[in-house]
Design an enzyme around this catalytic site. Structure first.
Site, PDB file in Angstrom:
ATOM      1  N   ASP A 282      -3.790   2.884  -5.323  1.00 56.09           N
ATOM      2  CA  ASP A 282      -2.365   2.922  -4.993  1.00 56.09           C
ATOM      3  C   ASP A 282      -1.944   1.722  -4.141  1.00 56.09           C
ATOM      4  O   ASP A 282      -0.851   1.711  -3.591  1.00 56.09           O
ATOM      5  CB  ASP A 282      -2.017   4.227  -4.261  1.00 56.09           C
ATOM      6  CG  ASP A 282      -2.703   4.326  -2.898  1.00 56.09           C
ATOM      7  OD1 ASP A 282      -3.760   3.695  -2.733  1.00 56.09           O
ATOM      8  OD2 ASP A 282      -2.189   5.033  -2.016  1.00 56.09           O
TER       9      ASP A 282
ATOM     10  N   ASP B  47       0.840  -1.200   0.000  1.00 52.58           N
ATOM     11  CA  ASP B  47       0.000   0.000   0.000  1.00 52.58           C
ATOM     12  C   ASP B  47       0.875   1.250   0.000  1.00 52.58           C
ATOM     13  O   ASP B  47       1.790   1.370   0.813  1.00 52.58           O
ATOM     14  CB  ASP B  47      -0.894  -0.013   1.242  1.00 52.58           C
ATOM     15  CG  ASP B  47      -2.119   0.869   1.082  1.00 52.58           C
ATOM     16  OD1 ASP B  47      -2.154   1.633   0.106  1.00 52.58           O
ATOM     17  OD2 ASP B  47      -3.025   0.804   1.926  1.00 52.58           O
TER      18      ASP B  47
ATOM     19  N   LYS C 201      -5.164  12.404  10.747  1.00 48.17           N
ATOM     20  CA  LYS C 201      -4.849  11.561   9.583  1.00 48.17           C
ATOM     21  C   LYS C 201      -5.733  11.844   8.371  1.00 48.17           C
ATOM     22  O   LYS C 201      -5.240  12.067   7.266  1.00 48.17           O
ATOM     23  CB  LYS C 201      -4.951  10.079   9.960  1.00 48.17           C
ATOM     24  CG  LYS C 201      -4.654   9.166   8.764  1.00 48.17           C
ATOM     25  CD  LYS C 201      -4.769   7.689   9.109  1.00 48.17           C
ATOM     26  CE  LYS C 201      -4.572   6.856   7.845  1.00 48.17           C
ATOM     27  NZ  LYS C 201      -4.696   5.405   8.118  1.00 48.17           N
TER      28      LYS C 201
END
Length: 860
Positions: A775, A547, A616
């Protein structure tokens, strides 16, 4: 292509041809009926009666609809339509009358309990008719015969029992078509229906259903007065501040359907995975399913600018080849894990494990008499709010439960099969599997259920990678090195084996992971491998994920050659992974301490509450264009989740923190904000000049932003005037705010997709199995190291191009090659400002891009 080794599929030529026949049969049938995974309750007399009643009602409704449709068609055939009004008669003659009726009956069965907006229901009905017409058109004998002949030759490229070939799937298909010139063409000659046609036809069908489908009011309780009542109601409800037409099922119909507890589900054939490898994309108009129409590029209903752009483009080959590579991966279902998930689903579900509970667990809707004088006005208002809240919760739980039921039922249906997902993309180039319910882009549950159909021996390091992958899935040890994560996994072997052997009755260690079901699947794979006679020779079907480490910021750091930014997102070699979220949280904490010392109250209140989790989401989405308003809402949500945080300070704290997060990122990523500002200002000036922003990715994919000023188009109908708010009409002026706000995130998404496509093409030429979730890259454990090497090399290759300079050159050529002909001073000045802006390409730092190849933690 010397030295390249394109992988074969683990199937013989005969097996692939047999699978082609099975898939062709499925698509020609247009629908697939499968068994539900919901526990079948003992069939009581009441259930049997309800099922018989439902069958009788549907048979009666079919006859009623068939008669009504024939009568309406006769009226339409003799009615002269005005020039401005669409004549639907030709569209109602494309299929047999019974097929229109089947589509309507299926939509009644699938209607949500809470109902559906008329516009959405009408669009879906119209699209179903179009899809069926398209399949019928292609399903002619000559077309199917030619398709079978070309596909038979195509299997020579894919099958393991044929000679190696260096042609790509797209090239092989084109070669075979050229060798079969006679007969009809296969290459997508059917015309797309305009969006308006689908909605009008669907509205016509909904009107037919509402007016003709009826039921006896005393069907469940003969004590009441008997009269015929509609099973569907047309009503209005408010969505935000807009009034929306809604189609809602009558409670009697809902009760009958629930009491009948039907054990079969019907889906359109194109929502199911394919039983044979997809047809390769050979152009913007042809590829994917055998007969079902599929768009290469997903777009808003009614938008056509993307299709026109793709049709003019002559450099799509690498993009098409990448989609073909992603679609060539064969999958199968992890059967043992499916059984465990279904058992949890059929008990009471589990919010913690992401398995929605049944409606029996939903909060009860409170009942009260609004006219009861015992309640004060304040109590009545409170009770009304509680009723609305309970109904909303019930509706949400039903939607989630049905979504999980669809996914698990499809997985159960595909349990003993091997299957494929054809892929297409959105207008930024991000790729997606076409089947919408069950695919590897789904939730933790669906991802856990999917494994590669082809297995490969783990090899010397494969088991280590599976263990590291397990630690990544737990969310623990994010700041540890790979060796540290492996050591941690080895220290947990007792817990891992217990989880694999007794998932629901053991110590349940796996349930505390960030991705619990994937973690359980990983535990089971590790247990099987370590118990094998030789773990290195164990054949593993398990996909290992890599990842990206805050992927958007990686692209910005590489574009700006930003040393500090590159270090914080792991583009530089380091002993332990850097965590940009923790870095920003630390920076914000420093700002807070400074402000607290100055006596700022909110900074003092926040002491001990600033964590990685709080910042985050905002850091992650800032790179994709989140505004301060959106960032504040994200932080507010995180603060509300902290039980100890004083709720009266949430508003002030979220305002304070979002400012500090933006400031912290600005200090850490000096080049990022400059590049974002340059992209934003360029898009603002382009859209103010009356043009939409376009660019071409380094792989040659043309991209256009479909944001225009909204216009209203009203479809007049007897049932209801439908107001279509169209924001993609390229005859309208561009929406400047959307154009400028969307350009930076869309541009980064397009670079991200380009990097993924480059990686997929090079993995394919190296013989690897490769799939992606944007991604996040997946491959066999034994080939993780090879994929990592390819990924880093292609990232360096991509960013070694002068991407921003080439973008500037393209925009200057497209938008500034000619001065405005009208000679207006204001227009001239706008063009001058745009030329100056595009000429000021942001300066880059001195980060050595080649160091990315040595980065250990490019993936988090």
């Amino acid at each position: 292509r010397e030295g390249h080794h394109y992988p074969k599929l683990d199937f013989t030529r005969e097996e692939l041809q047999e699978r082609f026949g099975q898939q062709l049969e499925v698509e020609q049938g247009c629908t697939v009926t499968i068994d539900s995974v919901e526990t079948v309750r003992p069939i009581t007399e009441h259930i049997a009666n309800m099922r018989t009643l439902l069958d009788e009602l549907r048979s009666q409704w079919r006859k009623t609809l068939l008669a009504a449709l024939k009568e309406r068609k006769m009226i339409l055939a003799s009615t002269k339509s005005r020039d401005y009004k669409l004549n639907l008669y030709p569209y109602l003659c494309l299929l047999d009358d019974k097929e229109y009726v089947d589509i309507m009956i299926q939509s009644v069965s699938n209607l949500p309990l809470s109902g559906e907006s008329l516009k959405v229901l009408a669009r879906d009905l119209g699209n179903r008719v179009y899809t069926k017409c398209s399949i019928r058109q292609k399903g002619q004998d000559l077309m199917v015969e030619k398709l079978g002949s070309v596909y038979s030759g195509y299997t020579d490229l894919l099958a393991k029992d044929t000679e190696d070939c260096l042609a790509l799937p797209r090239e092989q298909w084109l070669k075979l078509e050229a060798a079969n010139p006679s007969g009809p063409t296969l290459q997508g000659e059917e015309l797309q229906w305009p969006y308006i046609v689908s909605v009008e036809l669907g509205t016509y069908m909904v009107d037919l259903m509402v007016k003709n489908l009826k039921i006896n009011s005393d069907i469940l309780n003969p004590a009441y007065e008997r009269k015929l009542i509609p099973i569907l109601y047309h009503m209005y409800t408010f969505r935000s501040t807009r009034q929306v037409g809604f189609i809602k099922p009558h409670p009697l119909l809902t009760q009958i359907q629930q009491d009948a507890t039907e054990t079969r589900l019907t889906f359109d054939s194109y929502v199911m995975p394919m039983l044979c490898p997809p047809v390769p994309w050979i152009s913007a108009k042809y590829g994917g399913y055998l007969l079902s129409p599929t768009k290469l590029m997903r777009s808003t209903d009614g938008a056509t600018q993307h299709e026109r752009l793709l049709e003019r483009c002559r450099g799509l080959h690498p993009v098409l080849d990448s989609l073909n590579q992603l679609g060539s991966c064969a999958w199968r279902v992890n059967g043992p894990l499916l059984d465990i998930i279904v058992s949890v689903f059929n008990r009471r579900g589990s919010d913690k494990l992401g398995v929605p509970p049944p409606l029996s667990e939903a909060p009860r809707v409170p009942h009260f008499n609004a006219n009861d004088p015992a309640f004060t006005s304040a109590e009545k208002a409170h009770m009304k709010k509680e009723v609305v809240k309970a109904k909303k919760k019930y509706s949400e739980m039903h939607s989630l439960r049905m979504d999980a039921l669809y996914k698990l039922s499809i997985a159960s249906h595909m349990r003993d099969k091997k299957f494929w997902f054809p892929h297409n993309m959105d207008f930024r180039g991000r790729t997606y599997p076409c089947p919408p319910h069950f695919n590897h882009l789904g939730s933790d549950v669906t991802r856990a259920l999917l494994v590669f159909a082809e297995g490969k021996a783990l090899g010397a390091k494969g088991l280590d990678w599976v263990k590291i992958h397990l630690v990544n899935l737990t969310g623990l040890r994010k700041r540890s090195s790979l060796e540290g994560r492996l050591e941690y996994a080895n220290s947990l072997m007792e817990e891992i084996l217990d989880s694999a052997d007794n998932p629901l009755n053991g110590r349940k260690w796996w349930m505390d992971a960030d991705e619990p079901w994937q973690a359980l699947g990983c535990c089971m794979e590790i247990a099987n491998a370590v118990r094998a006679p030789d773990p290195a020779q164990y054949i593993s079907h398990f996909p290992v994920h890599q990842d990206g480490s805050c992927n958007g910021l990686q692209h910005y750091a590489a574009l700006g050659r930003d040393v500090i930014g590159a270090t914080s997102v792991n583009l530089m070699p380091c002993d332990v992974p850097q965590d940009v979220y923790s870095g920003v949280a630390q920076q914000v904490e420093e700002f807070r301490v400074r402000d607290a010392e100055k006596g700022l109250k909110i900074a003092q209140v926040l002491e001990g509450y600033i964590s990685r989790k709080v910042v985050k989401q905002t850091v992650m989405t800032l790179v994709y264009g989140v505004t301060r308003y959106g960032g504040r809402l994200q932080i507010e949500k995180r603060l509300k989740e902290i039980e100890e945080f004083p709720k009266e300070y949430v508003w002030d704290a979220s305002h304070y923190l979002v400012r500090q997060v933006f400031s912290g990122l600005k200090e850490m990523f000096t080049g990022t904000r400059e590049i974002q500002d340059w992209l934003t200002d360029s898009a603002r000036l382009i859209s103010k000049s009356g043009r939409t922003v376009e660019w071409v990715t380094p792989l040659g994919l043309p991209i256009i932003q479909p944001y225009h000023r909204a216009r209203n188009q009203v479809l007049k109908h007897d049932m209801q005037d439908i107001n279509l708010q169209i924001s993609h009409d390229d005859k309208e002026r561009p929406d400047t705010v959307k154009q400028k706000n969307a350009f930076p995130p869309n541009f980064i998404h397009s670079l991200d997709s380009t990097h993924m496509m480059l990686t997929s093409l090079n993995c394919y030429s190296a013989g690897l199995t490769f799939v992606s979730v944007h991604d996040c890259f997946w491959t066999h454990a034994v080939t993780v190291d090879t994929m990592n090497k390819v990924c880093r090399e292609q990232f360096v290759a991509l960013h070694s191009q002068p991407i921003l300079q080439e973008l500037s050159n393209f925009l200057l050529l497209k938008y500034c090659s000619e001065l405005p002909a009208d000679g207006k001073k204001q227009k001239y000045q706008e063009y001058r400002r745009l030329m100056l802006m595009l000429g000021k390409v942001p300066q880059t730092g001195d980060f050595d891009l080649q160091r990315v190849k040595e980065s250990t933690f490019f993936f988090s």
